[in-house]
Design an enzyme around this catalytic site. Structure first.
Site, mmCIF file in Angstrom:
data_model
loop_
_atom_site.group_PDB
_atom_site.id
_atom_site.type_symbol
_atom_site.label_atom_id
_atom_site.label_comp_id
_atom_site.label_asym_id
_atom_site.label_seq_id
_atom_site.Cartn_x
_atom_site.Cartn_y
_atom_site.Cartn_z
ATOM 1 N N ASP A 36 25.161 72.528 22.240
ATOM 2 C CA ASP A 36 25.788 71.890 21.082
ATOM 3 C C ASP A 36 26.311 72.973 20.143
ATOM 4 O O ASP A 36 25.815 74.097 20.106
ATOM 5 C CB ASP A 36 24.794 70.982 20.344
ATOM 6 C CG ASP A 36 25.475 69.878 19.543
ATOM 7 O OD1 ASP A 36 25.362 68.705 19.927
ATOM 8 O OD2 ASP A 36 26.145 70.207 18.538
ATOM 9 N N ASN A 84 29.893 65.730 27.422
ATOM 10 C CA ASN A 84 29.777 64.625 26.462
ATOM 11 C C ASN A 84 30.329 64.937 25.079
ATOM 12 O O ASN A 84 30.790 64.027 24.382
ATOM 13 C CB ASN A 84 28.281 64.254 26.353
ATOM 14 C CG ASN A 84 27.965 63.457 25.116
ATOM 15 O OD1 ASN A 84 28.200 62.260 25.046
ATOM 16 N ND2 ASN A 84 27.439 64.136 24.085
ATOM 17 N N TYR A 149 42.785 60.027 20.349
ATOM 18 C CA TYR A 149 41.531 59.743 21.059
ATOM 19 C C TYR A 149 41.817 58.999 22.361
ATOM 20 O O TYR A 149 41.260 59.329 23.417
ATOM 21 C CB TYR A 149 40.635 58.923 20.133
ATOM 22 C CG TYR A 149 39.207 58.747 20.581
ATOM 23 C CD1 TYR A 149 38.228 59.679 20.244
ATOM 24 C CD2 TYR A 149 38.824 57.632 21.330
ATOM 25 C CE1 TYR A 149 36.902 59.508 20.645
ATOM 26 C CE2 TYR A 149 37.511 57.454 21.732
ATOM 27 C CZ TYR A 149 36.555 58.388 21.384
ATOM 28 O OH TYR A 149 35.240 58.209 21.782
ATOM 29 N N LYS A 153 40.824 60.467 26.014
ATOM 30 C CA LYS A 153 39.834 59.755 26.828
ATOM 31 C C LYS A 153 40.444 59.221 28.126
ATOM 32 O O LYS A 153 39.750 59.123 29.145
ATOM 33 C CB LYS A 153 39.180 58.642 26.010
ATOM 34 C CG LYS A 153 38.294 59.180 24.873
ATOM 35 C CD LYS A 153 37.163 60.071 25.378
ATOM 36 C CE LYS A 153 36.147 60.415 24.291
ATOM 37 N NZ LYS A 153 35.082 61.308 24.800
ATOM 38 N N ILE A 182 29.215 52.591 20.024
ATOM 39 C CA ILE A 182 27.780 52.863 20.116
ATOM 40 C C ILE A 182 27.290 53.321 18.752
ATOM 41 O O ILE A 182 27.981 54.089 18.062
ATOM 42 C CB ILE A 182 27.514 53.968 21.172
ATOM 43 C CG1 ILE A 182 28.156 53.629 22.521
ATOM 44 C CG2 ILE A 182 26.005 54.206 21.327
ATOM 45 C CD1 ILE A 182 27.657 52.386 23.213
ATOM 46 N N THR A 184 25.966 55.539 16.702
ATOM 47 C CA THR A 184 25.638 56.969 16.596
ATOM 48 C C THR A 184 26.287 57.519 15.319
ATOM 49 O O THR A 184 27.120 56.848 14.703
ATOM 50 C CB THR A 184 26.204 57.786 17.782
ATOM 51 O OG1 THR A 184 27.621 57.930 17.601
ATOM 52 C CG2 THR A 184 25.919 57.141 19.112
#
Ligand code: NAP
Length: 242
Positions: A36, A84, A149, A153, A182, A184
């Protein structure tokens, strides 16, 4: 699921979906490199799961190569990679989006997956493992304000298919996962007038959970998914079926 002794690298593993994947793999006995940008969150997750933290900016190919080298130096092999790390980026009409914002989003969400696979695959060929790339429902359908985006993607889905069919004969499997919205930190701060229609677009009646995405990632990495290659796995509470 026969994960004992296996080694994984998960990017963006300090938060959200990546963190849930790292925790789920560690619970199966996998040694996990928590990769990360964010050292504070990444170190904490690595410590919690008994893994190893590696600081990486996934937009920098040299750092991505160093991440793979770190995993092999630390644990002696690489079986799995989960590409990810990603950001949400500008929400606007194309005419209002700056070129810099476009290039940044493509670098973080798309180039990262190219760099990841480029440096992970030579190691994973030695172990006949698997890769999962995290795309999105917006890698399958559009959202009118998310052109950058959506572009990145869709590219992740396309690269996954191309790499998946290329490397299937060599014994490694590459698939993509396409989460709906999701719960997050990526969605943090969205006002209710934006969030409420998003929630109601999911027939399940709620946002997804990072753990629900992680369950599918773990399955795709496992030998139970031995005939799954170049596929797009949707985890969206029915969003794209309506
Ligand atoms: P998140 O909670 O924001 O976590 C993303 C992590 O990636 C953060 O730790 C972030 O660090 C890190 N990161 C950002 N830029 C990076 C870089 N250049 N290099 C290395 N690490 C970097 O996001 P999430 O919701 O879990 O999203 C994970 C993936 O799922 C993304 O690819 C996203 O597009 C995708 N996805 C998410 C949703 C959703 O609704 N949440 C839906 C579909 C797909 P910082 O803490 O420094 O930001």
């Amino acid at each position: 699921m026969s994960f004992e002794g296996k080694v994984a690298v998960v990017t963006g593993a300090g938060s959200g979906i990546g963190e849930a994947v790292a925790r789920a793999l560690a619970a199966e006995g996998v040694k996990v490199v928590v990769a990360d940008f964010n050292a504070t969150t990444g170190e904490k997750v690595a410590q919690d799961i008994g893994g190893a933290f590696c600081q990486v900016d996934v937009t920098d190919s040299a750092q991505v190569k160093a991440m793979v080298d770190f995993a092999v130096a630390k644990y002696g092999r690489l079986d799995y990679a989960v590409n990810n790390a990603g950001i949400s980026g500008p929400q606007d009409a194309i005419v209002n989006i700056s070129e810099d914002d476009y290039l940044k989003l493509i670098a973080v969400n798309q180039h990262s997956v190219f760099y990841g696979m480029k440096y992970e695959i030579p190691e994973i060929l030695k172990t006949k493992g698997a890769i999962v790339n995290i795309s999105s429902i917006l890698g399958l359908v559009a959202e009118r304000l998310a052109i950058c985006y959506v572009a990145a993607k869709h590219a992740v889905a396309g690269m996954t298919k191309a790499a998946g069919v290329y490397y299937a004969p060599e014994g490694i499997r590459i698939n993509s996962v396409h989460p709906g919205f999701i719960d997050t930190p990526l969605l943090a701060g969205l006002p209710d007038e934006v969030m409420n229609p998003i929630v109601s677009a999911h027939p399940i009646g709620r946002l997804g959970k990072a753990e629900e995405v992680a369950n599918v990632v773990v399955f795709l990495l496992s030998d139970k998914a031995s005939n799954v290659v170049g596929s797009q796995y949707v985890v969206d509470g029915g969003y794209t079926s309506v």
